[in-house]
Design an enzyme around this catalytic site. Structure first.
Site, PDB file in Angstrom:
ATOM      1  N   THR A 156       0.850  -1.192   0.000  1.00 28.16           N
ATOM      2  CA  THR A 156       0.000   0.000   0.000  1.00 28.16           C
ATOM      3  C   THR A 156       0.882   1.237   0.000  1.00 28.16           C
ATOM      4  OG1 THR A 156      -1.777  -1.188   1.084  1.00 28.16           O
ATOM      5  CG2 THR A 156      -1.835   1.212   1.258  1.00 28.16           C
ATOM      6  N   HIS A 276      -7.940   4.682  -1.119  1.00 28.45           N
ATOM      7  CA  HIS A 276      -8.010   4.124   0.229  1.00 28.45           C
ATOM      8  C   HIS A 276      -9.441   4.262   0.796  1.00 28.45           C
ATOM      9  CE1 HIS A 276      -4.839   2.679   3.150  1.00 28.45           C
ATOM     10  NE2 HIS A 276      -5.885   2.676   3.939  1.00 28.45           N
TER      11      HIS A 276
HETATM   12  C1  LIG Z   1     -12.082   0.090   8.110  1.00 34.13           C
HETATM   13  C2  LIG Z   1     -11.078   0.105   6.984  1.00 34.13           C
HETATM   14  C3  LIG Z   1      -9.772  -0.267   7.246  1.00 34.13           C
HETATM   15  C4  LIG Z   1      -8.836  -0.295   6.211  1.00 34.13           C
HETATM   16  N1  LIG Z   1      -7.562  -0.742   6.457  1.00 34.13           N
HETATM   17  C5  LIG Z   1      -6.693  -0.854   5.433  1.00 34.13           C
HETATM   18  C6  LIG Z   1      -5.409  -1.426   5.641  1.00 34.13           C
HETATM   19  O1  LIG Z   1      -5.069  -1.845   6.741  1.00 34.13           O
HETATM   20  N2  LIG Z   1      -4.572  -1.487   4.570  1.00 34.13           N
HETATM   21  C7  LIG Z   1      -4.924  -1.038   3.326  1.00 34.13           C
HETATM   22  O2  LIG Z   1      -4.130  -1.116   2.396  1.00 34.13           O
HETATM   23  N3  LIG Z   1      -6.138  -0.519   3.110  1.00 34.13           N
HETATM   24  C8  LIG Z   1      -7.028  -0.434   4.118  1.00 34.13           C
HETATM   25  N4  LIG Z   1      -8.278   0.063   3.874  1.00 34.13           N
HETATM   26  C9  LIG Z   1      -8.677   0.450   2.504  1.00 34.13           C
HETATM   27  C10 LIG Z   1      -9.291  -0.759   1.769  1.00 34.13           C
HETATM   28  O3  LIG Z   1      -8.327  -1.734   1.503  1.00 34.13           O
HETATM   29  C11 LIG Z   1      -9.914  -0.327   0.449  1.00 34.13           C
HETATM   30  O4  LIG Z   1      -8.986   0.415  -0.292  1.00 34.13           O
HETATM   31  C12 LIG Z   1     -11.207   0.482   0.620  1.00 34.13           C
HETATM   32  O5  LIG Z   1     -11.941   0.002   1.727  1.00 34.13           O
HETATM   33  C13 LIG Z   1     -12.071   0.394  -0.628  1.00 34.13           C
HETATM   34  O6  LIG Z   1     -13.238   1.133  -0.492  1.00 34.13           O
HETATM   35  P1  LIG Z   1     -14.654   0.482  -0.033  1.00 34.13           P
HETATM   36  O7  LIG Z   1     -14.572   0.306   1.450  1.00 34.13           O
HETATM   37  O8  LIG Z   1     -15.629   1.490  -0.442  1.00 34.13           O
HETATM   38  O9  LIG Z   1     -14.804  -0.846  -0.734  1.00 34.13           O
HETATM   39  C14 LIG Z   1      -9.222   0.103   4.904  1.00 34.13           C
HETATM   40  C15 LIG Z   1     -10.537   0.479   4.672  1.00 34.13           C
HETATM   41  C16 LIG Z   1     -11.468   0.473   5.687  1.00 34.13           C
HETATM   42  C17 LIG Z   1     -12.893   0.852   5.378  1.00 34.13           C
END
Ligand SMILES: Cc1cc2nc3c(=O)[nH]c(=O)nc-3n(C[C@H](O)[C@H](O)[C@H](O)COP(=O)(O)O)c2cc1C
Length: 386
Positions: A156, A276
Site C-alpha cells: 500500500t 483508500h
Molecule cells: C475500516 C477500513 C480499514 C482499512 N484498512 C486498510 C489497511 O489496513 N490497509 C490497506 O491497504 N487498506 C485499508 N483500507 C482500505 C481498503 O483496503 C480499500 O482500499 C477500501 O476500503 C475500498 O473502499 P470500499 O470500502 O468502499 O470498498 C481500509 C478500509 C477500511 C474501510
C-alpha cells in the site's frame, strides 16, 4: 440469511450489532469525507446499457486474477482491525472468500496474525504491507508472509502520512476497546459481538504484538503509528520490497496516470486504482473517475485492479467495463462480517456475484471478457473521452 437481499441489508444489521466506535472506524472517511462520498456518487452516475434478445443462457462470472482462476472478479480488500468487527474476523473472512473461490487480503494492521490465518485456512491468501520506518520489522514481515506461502504481496503506497478521521479521535478508538462510561452501554447492548471478540484468538494487532509489546494501549498505539508511518517513502522502497519478495507484487493506492506509468515499470504484476476508500486525501477524485484513463495508459503492461465504493454486482460491472481486471471490496465485506460472521461474508459475496450475473444477462454479455465500455450507457463526468 435469505432475507438479506442486498449489501444495504447487511450494512443495517452490522450497524445494530457492532459497537459504535468500530462502525465509525469502518464507515468514516478523512476530513470532510468529500472523496468518500464521491466514490459512491460517481459510480452511481454510470448508467448501464440495457440490451435485449441476445441469447444469454450460458453465462459465467469466472475470470482469472493474476493468472489464477477466480469465481468472479472480486478480491477481499485489506481492512485493518477486522478481528474487532467480529472475533477472528480475518480467519472467517478468509474462509468465506476461499469457499467462494476468490482471494482474501490480510492487512498488516490485522488482529489475527499472518500465522494465525495461515494455520486456519486451506489455501494461500494475499498479504498487504505498509512500509514503516523500522525496516528490520518490515523485512521480517515480508519473510513471514513468504514463509506462510502468501500468494501475493499488496504494497500500500498511499499512506505515507495518515489522513485524519474525526470520529476516531472523538471516539477515542482503541484496540482492544477501552471500557468507558460513554461506551459501556453500547458494548453491553452488543452481547453477540462481545462474546465473539472475547472468544477470538487475539485482542490486539497480531502481526505487531510481540515486536512492540505496548501496542494494546491506545496512547502507545497512536504514538507508535504516528512515528512508524514513513513520510520518506519513495520508489526506491518499492524496489527494495521487490528485491525481498519472491512472488507477485501489487501496488495499491494509485490515483494518477503519471504514477501509474512509473508503477508499471517497477515490475509489479498489478496496480490497484484506489484512494483508500476515501480515507486519505480528502478532495481527491473518486477512484472510478480515474480508472479509465489509468487503464488506458497501463492496462496492457500490468493488471489494473480497482477499489472504492463497490457495493453491488452492478458496481463491479461498471469497474470492469472501465478497464479493471478485478475489484477489491472493503466495507461491503465488513458489513457482512459484522452482521453474521463467516456466513455474512459469504452472503455479501453471493449477493454481489448474483447481481453481476443478472446484470450481465440484462446487458447482453455472457462472459467477463465481454464486459467493455459497450455496456455503459452514459457517465456524467467525461462522457466525451469514452
Ligand atoms: C475500516 C477500513 C480499514 C482499512 N484498512 C486498510 C489497511 O489496513 N490497509 C490497506 O491497504 N487498506 C485499508 N483500507 C482500505 C481498503 O483496503 C480499500 O482500499 C477500501 O476500503 C475500498 O473502499 P470500499 O470500502 O468502499 O470498498 C481500509 C478500509 C477500511 C474501510
Amino acid at each position: 440469511m435469505k432475507t438479506m437481499t442486498c449489501i444495504e441489508d447487511l450494512r443495517r444489521t452490522y450497524h445494530r450489532k457492532v459497537p459504535r466506535a468500530f462502525v465509525d472506524y469502518c464507515e468514516s472517511g478523512s476530513y470532510s469525507e468529500q472523496t468518500l462520498r464521491a466514490n459512491r456518487a460517481d459510480l452511481e452516475r454510470i448508467t448501464l446499457r440495457q440490451r435485449i434478445l441476445h441469447d444469454v443462457a450460458n453465462r459465467s462470472t469466472k475470470t482469472t486474477i493474476l493468472g489464477e482462476p477466480a469465481a468472479l472478479p472480486l478480491v477481499l480488500a485489506p481492512v485493518g482491525l477486522t478481528g474487532m468487527q467480529h472475533g477472528d474476523g480475518e480467519i472467517l473472512a478468509c474462509r468465506a472468500a476461499q469457499a467462494a473461490g476468490i482471494p482474501f487480503t490480510l492487512s498488516t494492521m490485522s488482529i489475527c496474525s499472518i500465522e494465525d490465518v495461515a494455520g486456519a485456512v486451506e489455501k494461500p491468501f494475499w498479504f498487504q504491507l505498509y512500509v514503516m520506518k523500522d525496516r528490520g520489522f518490515i523485512r521480517a514481515l515480508i519473510e513471514r508472509a513468504a514463509a506462510a506461502k502468501c500468494s501475493a504481496l499488496v504494497l500500500t503506497v498511499d499512506l505515507q502520512v495518515i489522513g485524519q478521521r474525526h470520529r476516531d479521535i472523538k471516539n477515542g478508538m482503541s484496540v482492544p476497546p477501552e471500557i468507558r462510561i460513554k461506551n459501556l452501554f453500547d458494548i453491553a447492548s452488543k452481547p453477540a459481538w462481545a462474546l465473539s471478540v472475547l472468544n477470538g484468538k487475539r485482542k490486539t494487532f497480531g502481526n505487531i504484538a510481540g515486536h512492540y509489546p505496548g501496542m494494546a494501549n491506545v496512547t502507545v498505539l497512536s504514538k507508535w503509528t504516528a512515528e512508524q508511518f514513513d513520510a520518506t517513502l519513495s520508489w526506491k522502497d518499492v524496489e527494495w520490497v521487490k528485491s525481498l519478495w519472491p512472488g507477485k507484487l501489487i501496488l495499491k493506492g494509485i490515483l494518477d496516470v503519471e504514477d501509474a506509468r512509473i508503477a508499471a515499470k517497477t515490475g509489479a504484476a498489478a496496480i490497484v486504482v484506489s484512494n483508500h476508500g476515501g480515507r486519505q486525501l480528502d478532495g481527491a477524485p473518486s477512484s472510478i473517475s480515474m480508472l479509465p484513463t489509468i487503464a488506458d495508459a497501463v492496462g496492457s503492461d500490468v493488471e489494473v485492479m480497482f477499489d472504492g465504493g463497490i457495493r453491488s454486482g452492478q458496481d463491479i460491472m461498471r469497474a470492469i467495463a472501465l478497464g479493471a481486471r478485478a475489484c477489491l471490496s472493503g466495507r461491503a465485506i465488513i458489513y457482512g462480517l459484522g452482521a453474521a460472521g463467516q456466513p455474512g461474508v459469504a452472503r455479501a459475496i453471493e449477493i454481489m456475484r448474483n447481481e453481476l450475473d443478472v446484470s450481465m444477462a440484462l446487458t447482453g454479455v455472457t462472459s467477463i471478457g465481454d464486459i467493455d465500455r459497450g455496456v455503459i450507457a452514459g457517465m456524467g463526468w467525461f462522457h466525451s473521452s469514452l
